[in-house]
Design an enzyme around this catalytic site. Structure first.
Site, PDB file in Angstrom:
ATOM      1  N   ILE A 263      92.460 100.088  38.507  1.00 34.98           N
ATOM      2  CA  ILE A 263      92.703  99.767  39.906  1.00 34.98           C
ATOM      3  C   ILE A 263      94.171 100.099  40.166  1.00 34.98           C
ATOM      4  CG2 ILE A 263      90.912  98.004  40.052  1.00 34.98           C
ATOM      5  CD1 ILE A 263      93.016  95.861  39.829  1.00 34.98           C
ATOM      6  N   ASP A 264      94.510 100.318  41.415  1.00 32.32           N
ATOM      7  CA  ASP A 264      95.868 100.761  41.746  1.00 32.32           C
ATOM      8  C   ASP A 264      96.917  99.773  41.253  1.00 32.32           C
ATOM      9  OD1 ASP A 264      94.894 103.023  42.973  1.00 32.32           O
ATOM     10  OD2 ASP A 264      94.900 102.147  44.985  1.00 32.32           O
TER      11      ASP A 264
END
Length: 481
Positions: A263-264
């Site tokens: 995930i970012d």
């Protein structure tokens, strides 16, 4: 010998393996001298060793400095990568081709070529910031005639035929880049090296109580509540300051944890880390077979309609990710389902300051909107994940995520001038492809830099195998008081 240069945006086939493992730090060459060396980041420099050197352009300025902040007479001093600095400075990437007289241990060659302290170079290698290819990769279109000449010189068939290391390989195979993992690794003449002298840093890793972020520990995997401002599995130039590394140490595991998905960096929430290579492959298979379901909470600056939102993402592997509501051949399908959207209070200034939430210029801060999102498309065979999908899609709907300094400025610009987005509802007609390319470049320029720490986005739940396994994160940062 004065060394010619080559532009830094070197498309050299670098790839990140998501099954990467991370070990504990080791003592790095304690017998070598560690007195700092000074040098200036200039476009051309003479070398202490004859080399074909390729240096970067300094177009970015948001990468944290990798060394001691000390300087003397304006010249940078390099000491060690730890302790981790909190400030930022421009990146510095060196591209070198090893000459005949430079053959030997890679650390020794880099020390003489770049005049850097041995312990600093050893740290870079431990961080995964030094890469090599047997044969120098193709230079970019922006390369100068002199740079192209150097490339042709070191890749002439007559030169390559003499190199035993590339026998049985195609030139393309020999141009693939890999990480240097051992300071004593031998490099032969003609070897290409890329050294990220200023790796991207993650000081947040040293502030977290990692044991408190562990959601579950199973025989074959660990579920982590990833903090914002951290990297799950590392970056091109830093595989040390990662969630996988710090979770491994927090749990006292002998076998390093391995990343299964991402995930970012600016997002928080559930991630699954594999305890074995075998389960890493198993979980990848579950993602490909769409057996993994992720739910997100997004704190949007404006309300979003309930239901499925569909866009198509431009197949360009760099930020910002551009999306269009219209089908475009070759663009990736992006779908998410907004399951709930409720009005909540905009985070107060104290909470925003605690999580370094950026202002981004949004004027209406009385309320925000918490949306529960089911991410329907995330994994594509051969291309990995559709990065920044939720962020790009919500911004395209006029509801950018709170604190998203990359996409909110563009959303604001489109509200002021609806025709500025060449892929938006009010896009203009273009007389030529050049006009459209110019409009795309202008639209890209409306986007900002990546957030420094947190945005209003959390992977709040992850489940797989028809919810046989379900895990949830703690409350998102904007609910905490």
């Amino acid at each position: 010998m004065r060394s010619p240069t080559l532009a830094s945006k070197f498309s050299n086939g670098l790839f990140l393996v998501s099954c990467r493992s991370y070990g504990r730090p080791v003592a790095l060459l304690p017998n070598l001298a560690s007195s700092p060396a000074r040098l200036v980041s200039t476009s051309f420099r003479s070398r202490t060793v004859k080399a074909a050197a390729f240096e970067c352009d300094f177009s970015k300025s948001d990468v944290a400095h990798a060394s001691s902040p000390n300087s003397v007479n304006g010249l940078q001093e390099y000491d060690r990568l730890l302790p981790c600095p909190s400030h930022s400075s421009p990146p510095r990437i060196e591209h070198l081709v090893v000459p005949e007289e430079g053959e030997g241990p890679v650390l020794d060659y880099i020390r003489r070529a770049l005049d850097l302290p041995p312990l600093f170079i050893a740290d870079l290698i431990h961080f995964g910031a030094v890469h090599y290819a047997i044969v120098c990769p193709q230079p970019p279109p922006t390369a100068t005639p002199e740079q192209v000449r150097v490339f042709k010189e070191v890749t002439k068939p007559s030169v390559l035929r003499k190199r035993a290391s590339i026998k049985g390989k195609t030139v393309r195979e020999a141009q693939k880049t890999f990480r240097i993992s051992d300071p004593g690794q031998f490099v032969e003449a003609g070897t290409y090296l890329r050294i990220h002298v200023h790796p991207k840093r993650f000081p947040r890793c040293y502030e977290i109580d990692w044991k408190s972020r562990i959601i579950a520990v199973a025989e074959s995997y660990v579920v982590l509540d990833k903090p914002a401002g951290t990297s799950v599995g590392g970056t091109t130039d830093n595989i040390e300051e990662t969630c996988a590394t710090f979770a491994t140490r927090a749990l006292g595991l002998v076998e390093p944890l391995k990343t299964t998905h991402q995930i970012d960096n600016c997002s928080e929430g559930c991630v699954v880390l594999a305890r074995t290579k075998e389960y890493c492959s198993v979980f990848h298979g579950k993602i490909r077979d769409k057996k993994v379901k992720k739910l997100y909470l997004a704190l949007a600056a404006a309300p979003t309609p309930l239901g499925i939102i569909t866009h198509y993402m431009r197949p360009v592997n760099m930020a910002p990710r551009l999306v269009s509501e219209e089908f475009t051949k070759g663009w990736y399908l992006c779908q998410l389902e907004v399951m709930e959207c409720k009005e909540v209070a905009w985070p107060d200034s104290i909470v925003e300051a605690e999580y370094c939430v950026e202002d981004c210029g949004w004027t209406k801060k009385n309320v925000a909107y918490e949306c529960k999102i089911n991410l329907l498309t995330e994994f594509k065979p051969n291309i990995g994940r559709l990065m920044m999908q939720i962020r790009a899609q919500l911004a395209a709907c006029g509801a950018p995520i709170v604190g998203d300094s990359a996409y909110m400025p563009a959303a604001i610009a489109e509200m002021v001038n609806p025709g500025i987005n060449p892929f938006g509802k009010f896009k203009k007609g273009y007389a030529s492809e050049d006009d459209k390319a110019a409009a795309v470049a202008e639209w890209v320029a409306q986007h900002g830099k990546e957030p420094t720490l947190a945005i209003g986005l959390q992977a709040c739940q992850i489940s797989w195998d028809d919810e046989e396994h379900v895990y949830e994160a703690r409350d998102p940062w904007w609910r905490r008081t």
